[in-house]
Design a protein around this motif. Structure first.
Motif, mmCIF file in Angstrom:
data_model
loop_
_atom_site.group_PDB
_atom_site.id
_atom_site.type_symbol
_atom_site.label_atom_id
_atom_site.label_comp_id
_atom_site.label_asym_id
_atom_site.label_seq_id
_atom_site.Cartn_x
_atom_site.Cartn_y
_atom_site.Cartn_z
ATOM 1 N N UNK A 10 -3.545 44.583 66.246
ATOM 2 C CA UNK A 10 -3.956 45.091 67.368
ATOM 3 C C UNK A 10 -2.946 44.720 68.555
ATOM 4 N N UNK A 11 -2.055 43.577 68.570
ATOM 5 C CA UNK A 11 -1.293 43.532 69.696
ATOM 6 C C UNK A 11 0.137 44.173 69.352
ATOM 7 N N UNK A 12 0.228 44.283 68.253
ATOM 8 C CA UNK A 12 1.593 44.937 67.921
ATOM 9 C C UNK A 12 1.329 46.811 68.230
ATOM 10 N N UNK A 13 0.161 47.038 68.013
ATOM 11 C CA UNK A 13 -0.070 48.426 67.964
ATOM 12 C C UNK A 13 -0.259 49.019 69.183
ATOM 13 N N UNK A 14 -1.064 48.145 70.079
ATOM 14 C CA UNK A 14 -1.527 48.806 71.385
ATOM 15 C C UNK A 14 -1.202 47.782 72.496
ATOM 16 N N UNK A 15 -0.353 47.122 72.390
ATOM 17 C CA UNK A 15 -0.320 46.199 73.922
ATOM 18 C C UNK A 15 1.018 46.233 74.385
ATOM 19 N N UNK A 16 1.185 46.226 75.475
ATOM 20 C CA UNK A 16 2.355 46.265 76.233
ATOM 21 C C UNK A 16 3.109 44.899 76.165
ATOM 22 N N UNK A 17 4.647 44.914 76.455
ATOM 23 C CA UNK A 17 5.198 43.621 76.233
ATOM 24 C C UNK A 17 4.484 42.369 76.993
ATOM 25 N N UNK A 18 4.201 42.396 78.105
ATOM 26 C CA UNK A 18 3.758 41.353 78.791
ATOM 27 C C UNK A 18 2.351 41.036 78.295
ATOM 28 N N UNK A 19 1.441 41.930 77.998
ATOM 29 C CA UNK A 19 0.283 41.696 77.237
ATOM 30 C C UNK A 19 0.461 40.939 76.097
ATOM 31 N N UNK A 20 1.352 41.292 75.236
ATOM 32 C CA UNK A 20 1.769 40.658 74.050
ATOM 33 C C UNK A 20 2.276 39.196 74.241
ATOM 34 N N UNK A 21 2.937 38.856 75.199
ATOM 35 C CA UNK A 21 3.466 37.465 75.351
ATOM 36 C C UNK A 21 2.446 36.698 75.911
ATOM 37 N N UNK A 22 1.371 37.260 76.873
ATOM 38 C CA UNK A 22 0.309 36.545 77.196
ATOM 39 C C UNK A 22 -0.763 36.390 75.989
ATOM 40 N N UNK A 23 -0.965 37.225 75.224
ATOM 41 C CA UNK A 23 -1.949 36.875 74.186
ATOM 42 C C UNK A 23 -1.377 35.897 73.270
ATOM 43 N N UNK A 24 -0.087 35.938 73.215
ATOM 44 C CA UNK A 24 0.741 34.850 72.291
ATOM 45 C C UNK A 24 0.384 33.268 73.037
ATOM 46 N N UNK A 25 0.769 33.390 74.158
ATOM 47 C CA UNK A 25 0.561 32.082 74.660
ATOM 48 C C UNK A 25 -0.702 31.795 74.697
ATOM 49 N N UNK A 26 -1.828 32.301 75.147
ATOM 50 C CA UNK A 26 -3.281 32.117 74.996
ATOM 51 C C UNK A 26 -3.757 31.444 73.465
ATOM 52 N N UNK A 27 -3.228 32.342 72.457
ATOM 53 C CA UNK A 27 -3.533 32.013 71.118
ATOM 54 C C UNK A 27 -2.976 30.636 70.533
ATOM 55 N N UNK A 28 -1.464 30.499 71.318
ATOM 56 C CA UNK A 28 -0.886 29.341 70.759
ATOM 57 C C UNK A 28 -1.540 28.085 71.399
ATOM 58 N N UNK A 29 -1.987 28.311 72.643
ATOM 59 C CA UNK A 29 -2.641 27.243 73.471
ATOM 60 C C UNK A 29 -3.941 26.797 72.695
#
Lengths: 220, 220
Positions: free
Chosen positions: B138-157
């Motif tokens: 979902x992230x790779x297919x449909x999110x913008x660059x900053x959305x990807x980074x944001x979701x990455x940070x949230x997930x990692x946290x």
DNA sequence: CGCTCTATTGAGTGGGGTCAAATAAGGTGG
DNA sequence: CCACCTTATTTGACCCCACTCAATAGAGCG
């Protein structure tokens, strides 16, 4: 009285109540149901009480962002099993791509069993789907538009066992939402693949793979 | 004689031979091994004879296209189990992100067992990983660059249980290869998230989440 | 044949890529 | 502890692939 319903219908229709005569991979006991093209099979957020096996037709499984962006996670073709979730809630919505017949089984029939071999079957199923998803990740993360379309065609041809003449069960919009592209880009990529002699588009649902090996090479 | 090796070493070093004192989720019996930062744990194409549990450190698992493009499928953090494959051959390469201690178990100890509960554990494990992979899609297919980074940070946290102060175990290049971006774009996205007051970058491995809820909202 | 829906093609734009330079962060040896 | 070297990250300038918007062309159906 349930009948085999291949006709267009507004609501899912029970088709037969006999278990499938032969179970290929995982033995599913349930009811076959017909779904008209476009109909929802199960929805995001619902309790996951059933698992499904495609008998005829095809299914798309997708998730949506709150602003309407859609990502199709996978297409399910005849023989495929889908809808097995971990927790109680579905994370994806599944819809019939075309008029579709499914075998619908109670989840409890699979999961609650203390049956070692069955649990291993389930595990195999999950790992196989995981591998497909990881292929998808590679495609979305690191391939260009035409590479995505090429790998999609190769994969679909393999799964359908259709050889070089593909009949797509899904629209351009579905392909776009699967590949993380727009319909215009999918269309242009197909035109481009045709221009270099890889494929021949004959009507929007028919694609002939002229050079399947070369097409696969495009995806490295 | 095997020792607990936290020191930098050129080759993997057996650390202890006792089974882990407490098994959280899946009971793994094996040998703990230390891997120096950057060292390969197992490679694409090899026989999948072992499964791994992260004790300390972190791991990246990735696939490559023939021209060198790399896609990281997942990062594994302390407590995570990885390396369970269906067939005999590994489809991904795993490397230590930092100096890492793993519990290494024979695959046969898990798979060949006719043990119902264990098989169900394996199944849960596979489905959990599948769900992570589908989030990734979902992230790779449909999110913008900053959305990807944001979701990455949230997930990692979430996964590190680190609250609002994140210590990244991976480089910008790793993040980029996970999110389907370039290092420059990852860097710019972080700068941008900082500019709108979402995060504070304090050294390249330290990120403070100023507004975690708002950050999660960015990902819808 | 005409209506509707889907797909293709064209023109123009922009987000993220590429290339290059500047800056910061680690290591290493003296 | 510091100077030097190496590697990682950030920033800037510019470009291109894929997106957007718009128009045209097919397909399917009544």
């Amino acid at each position: 009285m349930p009948i085999l319903a291949a006709t267009r219908s507004s609501y899912p229709v029970p088709a037969t109540e006999r278990p499938t005569p032969q179970a290929d991979d995982v033995r599913l006991i349930g009811v076959t149901m017909s779904y008209a093209r476009g109909r929802e099979i199960c929805g995001q957020g619902e309790r996951a009480n059933h698992v499904y096996k495609v008998i005829r037709g095809a299914v798309r499984s997708f998730r949506m962002l709150s602003d309407g962006r859609r990502q199709i996670c996978d297409f399910y073709l005849p023989g495929d099993i889908f809808g097995i979730e971990l927790g109680g809630e579905r994370r994806e919505t599944a819809e019939a791509l075309a008029d579709t017949v499914l075998l619908v089984a109670r989840r409890s029939a699979l999961i609650d069993e203390e049956d070692g071999p069955m649990a291993r079957q389930l595990w195999r199923l999950a790992v196989a789907e995981l591998q497909r998803s990881q292929d998808h990740v590679l495609t979305l993360g690191r391939r260009s538009a035409s590479e995505r379309v090429a790998s999609f065609l190769v994969d679909l041809s393999d799964r359908l066992g259709a050889g070089e003449d593909l009949e797509l069960p899904m629209s351009r919009q579905d392909i776009a939402d699967y590949l993380g592209l727009t319909i215009e880009t999918v269309s242009r990529s197909l035109t481009q693949l045709q221009a270099i002699g890889m494929i021949k588009v004959g009507g929007c649902r028919l694609i002939h793979l002229c050079r399947p090996a070369a097409l696969a090479d495009l995806c490295e």
